[in-house]
Design an enzyme around this catalytic site. Structure first.
Site, PDB file in Angstrom:
ATOM      1  N   HIS A  20       0.849  -1.186   0.000  1.00 12.55           N
ATOM      2  CA  HIS A  20       0.000   0.000   0.000  1.00 12.55           C
ATOM      3  C   HIS A  20       0.892   1.246   0.000  1.00 12.55           C
ATOM      4  O   HIS A  20       2.048   1.202   0.451  1.00 12.55           O
ATOM      5  CB  HIS A  20      -0.894   0.018   1.228  1.00 12.55           C
ATOM      6  CG  HIS A  20      -2.006  -0.979   1.186  1.00 12.55           C
ATOM      7  ND1 HIS A  20      -3.111  -0.890   2.003  1.00 12.55           N
ATOM      8  CD2 HIS A  20      -2.196  -2.085   0.418  1.00 12.55           C
ATOM      9  CE1 HIS A  20      -3.931  -1.896   1.762  1.00 12.55           C
ATOM     10  NE2 HIS A  20      -3.385  -2.645   0.798  1.00 12.55           N
ATOM     11  N   CYS A  80      -6.160   1.826   5.987  1.00 10.02           N
ATOM     12  CA  CYS A  80      -6.815   0.566   6.355  1.00 10.02           C
ATOM     13  C   CYS A  80      -6.239   0.062   7.679  1.00 10.02           C
ATOM     14  O   CYS A  80      -5.300   0.650   8.228  1.00 10.02           O
ATOM     15  CB  CYS A  80      -6.584  -0.458   5.246  1.00 10.02           C
ATOM     16  SG  CYS A  80      -4.866  -1.033   5.155  1.00 10.02           S
ATOM     17  N   CYS A  82      -2.362  -0.456   7.544  1.00 11.01           N
ATOM     18  CA  CYS A  82      -1.589   0.778   7.507  1.00 11.01           C
ATOM     19  C   CYS A  82      -1.721   1.570   8.807  1.00 11.01           C
ATOM     20  O   CYS A  82      -0.758   2.182   9.271  1.00 11.01           O
ATOM     21  CB  CYS A  82      -2.016   1.614   6.313  1.00 11.01           C
ATOM     22  SG  CYS A  82      -1.643   0.825   4.729  1.00 11.01           S
ATOM     23  N   GLU A  89       0.891   3.828   1.882  1.00  7.68           N
ATOM     24  CA  GLU A  89       1.364   4.209   3.213  1.00  7.68           C
ATOM     25  C   GLU A  89       2.528   3.331   3.681  1.00  7.68           C
ATOM     26  O   GLU A  89       3.493   3.820   4.271  1.00  7.68           O
ATOM     27  CB  GLU A  89       0.237   4.094   4.251  1.00  7.68           C
ATOM     28  CG  GLU A  89      -0.979   4.949   3.933  1.00  7.68           C
ATOM     29  CD  GLU A  89      -2.082   4.145   3.279  1.00  7.68           C
ATOM     30  OE1 GLU A  89      -3.228   4.242   3.752  1.00  7.68           O
ATOM     31  OE2 GLU A  89      -1.789   3.403   2.311  1.00  7.68           O
TER      32      GLU A  89
END
Length: 203
Positions: free
Chosen positions: A102, A132, A135, A104
Site C-alpha cells: 500500500h 486501512c 496501515c 502508506e
C-alpha cells in the site's frame, strides 16, 4: 524480492526518490541539506489559505495519479518531516504482487530509511484515502504523531470510519488524525479508476 520504490518519472526528484508534481514545482525549492524539498510559501501554492495541508496532499494526489497510470488503485502518500518531503509513494500491489504494498506502507519504509530510524517522530503522513487496518497499525508502530487523509474509506477505514486504531488508548501510541483534505479530488480519482476498470471487466 524487489525494493518497493516508485519508478522514475519526469518530475523533480530528491536523493531519496521523492518527486514533486510539475503543477507546484514553482512553489518548492531544494533544501540545502539535500534531504528533502521545502515549500517556500505554502499559502501561495493553494487557493484556500485556511488549509495549508492541501500543499502536501496535492503531492500525495500526484502519486495517486501515477498509480492510476500504472493500473494500480490510485492512492498516494507522502511523509513530511520538518517541512521536507522525505518519502513519496503510491500503491504497487499489482506490480510487486505484494498485498502489503500500500502507498502508506511503502512511504513509511522510505521515511524510516531516510531518517535512519524506525521511529518516525516529528513526521506527518499525508495519504489520499483513509488508512486501512494494516496501515493504521504500521502508523502506530512507527510512532507517527500526525496523519492527514483525503477521503474516507467506508469499507476499510481504520482511523475514523470502521475502526479508530490510531486513537485507541489501549495501544502504546496514538496519532492525531485529520480527514477530509481535498476529499472531493481524492474520491473522484478513485471513482474514475473503478468505473474504468469495470468497463474493462477487470474489477
Amino acid at each position: 524480492m524487489p525494493r518497493r520504490l516508485t519508478p522514475r518519472r519526469k518530475t523533480v526528484k530528491n536523493r531519496f526518490g521523492c518527486r514533486i508534481d510539475s503543477a507546484i514545482i514553482n512553489t518548492c525549492s531544494a533544501d540545502s541539506s539535500g534531504k528533502g524539498v521545502r515549500i517556500r510559501n505554502p499559502q501561495s501554492a493553494i487557493p484556500n489559505l485556511l488549509s495549508p495541508h492541501e500543499v502536501w496532499m496535492r503531492l500525495a494526489l500526484a502519486e495517486a495519479r501515477q498509480a492510476f497510470e500504472e493500473g494500480e488503485v490510485p492512492i498516494g502518500a507522502v511523509v513530511v518531516h520538518q517541512d521536507r518531503v522525505i518519502a513519496a509513494a503510491h500503491n504497487q500491489r499489482e506490480a510487486l504482487r505484494d498485498p502489503t504494498a500500500h502507498a502508506e506502507m511503502i512511504a513509511i519504509t522510505q521515511a524510516a530509511e531516510a531518517l535512519g530510524s524506525w521511529r518516525l517522530l516529528d513526521c506527518a503522513l499525508y495519504v489520499t484515502l483513509e488508512p486501512c487496518p494494516m496501515c493504521a497499525g504500521a502508523i502506530v508502530q512507527a510512532r507517527m504523531p500526525t496523519v492527514v487523509y483525503g477521503t474516507t474509506d467506508p469499507k476499510a477505514g481504520a482511523c475514523h470510519t470502521l475502526y479508530q486504531i490510531t486513537a485507541d488508548a489501549r495501544l502504546n501510541h496514538q496519532s492525531t488524525v485529520i480527514g477530509g483534505v481535498l476529499a472531493d479530488e481524492c474520491r473522484l480519482i478513485l471513482q474514475e479508476f473503478f468505473l474504468q476498470q469495470r468497463a474493462l471487466g477487470k474489477k
